[in-house]
Design an enzyme around this catalytic site. Structure first.
Site, mmCIF file in Angstrom:
data_model
loop_
_atom_site.group_PDB
_atom_site.id
_atom_site.type_symbol
_atom_site.label_atom_id
_atom_site.label_comp_id
_atom_site.label_asym_id
_atom_site.label_seq_id
_atom_site.Cartn_x
_atom_site.Cartn_y
_atom_site.Cartn_z
ATOM 1 N N ASP A 127 0.854 -1.192 0.000
ATOM 2 C CA ASP A 127 0.000 0.000 0.000
ATOM 3 C C ASP A 127 0.886 1.237 0.000
ATOM 4 O O ASP A 127 2.027 1.199 0.467
ATOM 5 C CB ASP A 127 -0.889 0.045 1.245
ATOM 6 C CG ASP A 127 -2.010 -0.981 1.224
ATOM 7 O OD1 ASP A 127 -2.407 -1.401 0.128
ATOM 8 O OD2 ASP A 127 -2.478 -1.353 2.316
ATOM 9 N N ASP B 114 -1.391 -1.984 -4.584
ATOM 10 C CA ASP B 114 -2.694 -2.201 -3.965
ATOM 11 C C ASP B 114 -3.318 -0.838 -3.648
ATOM 12 O O ASP B 114 -3.408 0.018 -4.513
ATOM 13 C CB ASP B 114 -2.544 -3.086 -2.733
ATOM 14 C CG ASP B 114 -3.872 -3.667 -2.239
ATOM 15 O OD1 ASP B 114 -4.890 -3.497 -2.926
ATOM 16 O OD2 ASP B 114 -3.891 -4.282 -1.156
ATOM 17 N N ASP C 280 -5.199 3.411 2.419
ATOM 18 C CA ASP C 280 -6.234 2.606 3.062
ATOM 19 C C ASP C 280 -6.258 2.856 4.561
ATOM 20 O O ASP C 280 -5.211 2.975 5.209
ATOM 21 C CB ASP C 280 -5.997 1.119 2.804
ATOM 22 C CG ASP C 280 -6.264 0.713 1.362
ATOM 23 O OD1 ASP C 280 -6.768 1.566 0.592
ATOM 24 O OD2 ASP C 280 -5.971 -0.439 1.006
ATOM 25 N N ARG D 262 -12.942 3.433 -5.583
ATOM 26 C CA ARG D 262 -12.660 3.614 -4.147
ATOM 27 C C ARG D 262 -12.166 5.023 -3.835
ATOM 28 O O ARG D 262 -11.029 5.238 -3.450
ATOM 29 C CB ARG D 262 -11.646 2.582 -3.647
ATOM 30 C CG ARG D 262 -12.085 1.151 -3.857
ATOM 31 C CD ARG D 262 -11.081 0.166 -3.268
ATOM 32 N NE ARG D 262 -11.512 -1.214 -3.488
ATOM 33 C CZ ARG D 262 -10.831 -2.285 -3.101
ATOM 34 N NH1 ARG D 262 -9.679 -2.121 -2.467
ATOM 35 N NH2 ARG D 262 -11.295 -3.494 -3.339
#
Length: 315
Positions: free
Chosen positions: A128, A150, A154, A207
């Site tokens: 990430d 990824d 997050d 997202r």
């Protein structure tokens, strides 16, 4: 998922409510010296504060400084090449000097509190870009993210009181996840409260964010340009206020439910649409407890593109 319900969004938004908003009329500043939004709650976010400054220009020095148990202001110089995730401990301010790049790895803000990350370019990470878990009072501001593996940014596992502001995301698919699993409600209910404001989603795919459980999550004054799949998704008991954003060339700006995740609550108001769908809304969202300034939605594109991302502030 209710992507086909766009035609009723205006009526739905009119009958759903958000109580207790406290807004001021002044426009936001791209050079904020303190966070706005959820990172001001729970005692506020000051990072390393007035602690001594350490400048690093290697992955080993950066890793050591980030994981230290002491409060610190860490300045990153040049391009640091690394892999995996570098853990960020509590009471840290991490600032990129002009042109600072984190290449090949990301930051893991794990079991930490009171962290600030500003003015860095993250690219080509192999896990990430930034992962926030079991952490509170975090401000992520004026960074650039592109071309990673990824998630770009997050936030999950009971994290809370986070503000994500003035960042630019480009050349990426899975941009921002809030809440990692439909089955993690035991940890996440009553937490995952995040403010996303004045971010630039520049041709990214999905997202922006995808939300589970957090309520209220506040998504305001962001610019969505040429979004591939969708903008915002509210799922799994979440409550998301989508307010004053500028959507351009974005067929699906926001909806409830995503994949196998059930629909959450989503209230949308005062958004500006250019060659975009109207979105799908429903339910109600908790009250916003902090004061904030709402820019005129039609001006958001010029404001955000003029100020978002690394290298746009002097700190």
């Amino acid at each position: 998922m209710q992507r086909t319900s766009k035609l009723i969004s205006g009526l739905t938004a009119a009958i759903t409510g958000v109580a207790g908003l406290a807004m001021t009329a002044q426009p936001a500043s791209a050079a904020d010296t303190a966070p706005i939004g959820w990172a001001t709650q729970g005692g506020g976010t000051t990072g390393g504060g007035s602690a001594g400054t350490t400048t690093v220009n290697s992955s080993s020095a950066l890793s050591s400084a980030l994981s230290s148990g002491s409060a610190a202001v860490i300045r990153v110089s040049g391009t640091i090449s690394c892999s995996g995730m570098l853990r960020v401990a509590s009471n840290k301010t991490v600032i990129g000097n002009s042109g600072a790049v984190i290449s090949g790895c990301g930051f893991n803000v794990s079991n930490a509190s009171n962290v600030i990350i500003r003015n860095l370019t993250f690219r080509n990470w192999n896990d990430d870009g930034i992962n926030v878990q079991y952490s509170t009072r975090v401000w992520i501001d004026h960074n650039s993210f592109s071309n990673g593996y990824d998630g770009a940014l997050d936030i999950k596992r009971a994290s809370d009181y986070v503000t994500v502001s003035w960042n630019r995301f480009s050349s990426h698919d899975k941009t921002m996840l809030l809440g990692h699993s439909d089955s993690n409600g035991g940890e996440d209910r009553g937490r995952l409260r995040v403010t996303y404001h004045h971010n630039w989603f520049d041709g990214t795919n999905q997202r922006h964010p995808r939300v589970r459980f957090g309520n209220p999550v506040h998504v305001y004054n962001n610019y969505y340009g040429n979004i591939g799949d969708y903008g915002v998704a509210s799922t799994c008991e979440a409550g998301v206020l989508v307010e004053g954003n500028y959507f351009e060339n974005t067929e699906d700006p926001f909806h409830r439910g995503e994949g196998s995740s059930p629909a959450g609550n989503l209230v949308a108001r005062n958004n500006h649409f250019v060659n975009s769908g109207s979105g799908s809304t429903g339910g109600s969202v908790g009250s916003i407890p902090y004061s904030y300034s709402l820019d005129t939605p039609s001006n958001v594109k010029s404001i955000v593109t003029g100020g978002a991302g690394a290298g746009r502030i002097s700190i």
